[in-house]
Design a protein around this motif. Structure first.
Motif, short mmCIF file in Angstrom:
data_model
loop_
_atom_site.label_atom_id
_atom_site.label_comp_id
_atom_site.label_asym_id
_atom_site.label_seq_id
_atom_site.Cartn_x
_atom_site.Cartn_y
_atom_site.Cartn_z
N VAL A 105 0.82 -1.21 0.00
CA VAL A 105 0.00 0.00 0.00
C VAL A 105 0.85 1.26 0.00
O VAL A 105 0.70 2.14 -0.84
CB VAL A 105 -0.96 0.01 1.22
N SER A 106 1.80 1.35 0.96
CA SER A 106 2.52 2.62 1.14
C SER A 106 3.74 2.75 0.26
O SER A 106 4.03 3.81 -0.27
CB SER A 106 2.93 2.76 2.61
N GLY A 107 4.52 1.65 0.10
CA GLY A 107 5.75 1.72 -0.71
C GLY A 107 6.89 2.44 -0.04
O GLY A 107 7.94 2.65 -0.64
N SER A 108 6.75 2.82 1.23
CA SER A 108 7.79 3.58 1.94
C SER A 108 8.02 2.98 3.31
O SER A 108 7.09 2.87 4.12
CB SER A 108 7.38 5.05 2.08
N LEU A 152 8.96 2.09 -3.89
CA LEU A 152 9.48 3.28 -4.59
C LEU A 152 10.96 3.12 -4.91
O LEU A 152 11.44 3.58 -5.95
CB LEU A 152 9.25 4.52 -3.73
N GLY A 153 11.70 2.45 -4.02
CA GLY A 153 13.12 2.24 -4.27
C GLY A 153 13.37 1.40 -5.51
O GLY A 153 14.28 1.68 -6.30
N SER A 332 18.85 6.04 1.61
CA SER A 332 18.78 4.98 0.60
C SER A 332 18.47 5.51 -0.80
O SER A 332 19.05 5.03 -1.78
CB SER A 332 17.72 3.94 1.00
N THR A 333 17.58 6.49 -0.91
CA THR A 333 17.24 7.04 -2.23
C THR A 333 18.48 7.60 -2.91
O THR A 333 18.70 7.39 -4.12
CB THR A 333 16.18 8.15 -2.10
N ILE A 359 17.28 -6.29 -6.05
CA ILE A 359 16.64 -6.68 -4.80
C ILE A 359 17.65 -6.68 -3.66
O ILE A 359 17.38 -6.19 -2.55
CB ILE A 359 16.00 -8.08 -4.94
N LEU A 360 18.85 -7.21 -3.92
CA LEU A 360 19.89 -7.21 -2.89
C LEU A 360 20.28 -5.78 -2.50
O LEU A 360 20.40 -5.45 -1.31
CB LEU A 360 21.12 -7.96 -3.39
N MET A 361 20.46 -4.94 -3.51
CA MET A 361 20.88 -3.56 -3.27
C MET A 361 19.84 -2.80 -2.47
O MET A 361 20.16 -2.11 -1.49
CB MET A 361 21.15 -2.86 -4.60
N MET A 362 18.56 -2.91 -2.86
CA MET A 362 17.51 -2.17 -2.16
C MET A 362 17.38 -2.62 -0.71
O MET A 362 17.16 -1.81 0.19
CB MET A 362 16.17 -2.34 -2.88
#
Length: 425
Positions: A105-108, A152-153, A332-333, A359-362
């Protein structure tokens, strides 16, 4: 390039906002260069905004804010409570499951952590859970949001690295569920050892579980609808962002009937603020990205790594260690926007799938939001629940260790990440 790096970290140390620290540092590269006119730097700022996939960012930000005003949050809390509150450390288990559901839902991660700290945190403390444990469960649990779509990432990583956002969304599902399972097991062991009781005495009946799921069905269907729409070719990732806003409006106005015009205006105001901050970072990072390519930083780093090892797994491991250390100090962004152009060209020729690496990086860079010295989620949760950071650090170690163990597992077995995107796309 050295001057750019020194200027960036000096401005960060002086407390300059991240977006302007990146912008000023980027301009120093063009201002001091003998062969590059300043106009090129300005062009890079403008060209960074000319991207169709980037439209997904403001749409998903707005959709997340609208979703939080449609009555979805308390339905997800009720659903999570029915599913896992009977376990040892039941209330803490609810936080972890809720983070998984809210990820769709939020993505954050920071938004999820702040919400749970306000709504669930006081209840955990009243039930006898220590403040450090409560903050650790909420803050580190919100990391699940980094992989569960729509993250979002992952959208930014796909934009910068020219990687399929649809494949990234699919790839994040299994790691997100594995992270939920690992954190729940860690919570269970700690709760059993400390005697933290379950939130409810009896296990829920099938009827109660079904009723809770049906009540939260529109929230639970949201990430599924996104993935089906992308996989079926109905929408591009950018168009899916617009669909998410329409979906939130339909659920809020006509199905839950809790969304009002006033709350829509509030959501728009918050979305404009968040989008403005993100876009400033993206635009100014265009100059830094140009400088990285111009100075051939990926080639230099690749050559240095090749001198150490040519084994792809070891190269990825070394990069992840660097990203973890960088995530302790930088948001992170920023890391995704600045370091993706450096590291992706290094790992891709080694046969590492860009989706797997994303996926690993995020996961690793978002973990920096939960760790000292500059973890945004950590400070947000600790301040809301009046918890000393020192206590949080000690209590968070088992949870951070669980996440790092999962990252090691995903590094060694990329099939866990790539199973869904390879099967469905």
């Amino acid at each position: 390039m050295t001057l750019l790096a020194v200027a960036f970290f000096a401005l960060m140390a002086l407390g300059v906002p991240i977006a302007f620290a990146i912008g000023i540092a980027g301009f120093t590269f063009f201002a001091t260069g003998e062969f590059i006119p300043m106009s090129i730097g300005v062009q890079q700022v403008a060209s960074a905004s000319q991207s169709f996939p980037l439209l997904a960012v403001p749409f998903f930000v707005l959709a997340g804010h609208m979703m939080n005003r449609t009555g979805i949050t308390h339905r997800l809390i009720a659903c999570s409570n029915v599913l896992v509150s009977w376990m040892a450390g039941g209330l803490a288990q609810v936080c972890i499951v809720l983070s998984t559901l809210m990820g769709g839902v939020s993505g954050s991660a920071v938004a999820d952590a702040a919400m749970e700290a306000r709504i669930l945190g006081p209840g955990l403390i009243r039930a006898g859970y220590s403040r450090g444990f409560t903050c650790s469960v909420i803050a580190v649990g919100s990391l699940i949001t980094a992989t569960i779509p729509p993250s979002l990432g992952l959208i930014l990583y796909g934009f910068v690295g020219n990687v399929s956002i649809g494949r990234l969304f699919l790839a994040g599902v299994i790691p997100g569920l594995l992270m939920m399972t690992g954190l729940m097991l860690t919570t269970w062991f700690i709760a059993r050892r400390r005697g933290y009781r379950a939130g409810s005495v009896e296990r829920p009946t099938a009827k109660a579980v079904w009723a809770a799921v049906v009540d939260a069905k529109w929230a639970l269907l949201f990430p599924v609808a996104l993935l089906v729409a992308i996989r079926g070719g109905l929408f591009t990732p950018s168009e899916v962002g617009a669909f998410a806003v329409v979906y939130a409006a339909l659920v809020g106005f006509f199905l839950h009937r809790e969304l009002t015009l006033g709350s829509v205006l509030e959501a728009l105001t918050e979305a404009v603020t968040d989008t403005g901050l993100i876009m400033l970072i993206i635009l100014f990072s265009g100059m830094v990205g140009y400088a990285i390519v111009f100075e051939q930083a990926p080639q230099s780093i690749a050559a240095a790594l090749a001198d150490l090892t040519r084994e792809p797994v070891l190269v990825v491991a070394l990069i992840l260690i660097f990203l973890f250390l960088a995530g302790l100090f930088v948001e992170s962004t920023v890391l995704v926007l600045l370091l993706t152009p450096i590291f992706l060209p290094i790992v891709a020729p080694l046969g590492v799938d860009p989706v797997h690496f994303g996926i690993l990086m995020m996961t690793i860079v978002t973990l920096g939001s939960m760790t000292p010295p500059v973890g945004v989620a950590m400070y947000t949760v600790c301040s809301l629940l009046d918890c000393p950071v020192e206590e949080y650090i000690v209590e968070s170690l088992p949870f951070v260790g669980t996440v790092l163990a999962l990252v090691a597992l995903l590094t060694l077995w990329p099939g866990l990440v790539l199973f869904l995107p390879n099967a469905l796309m």
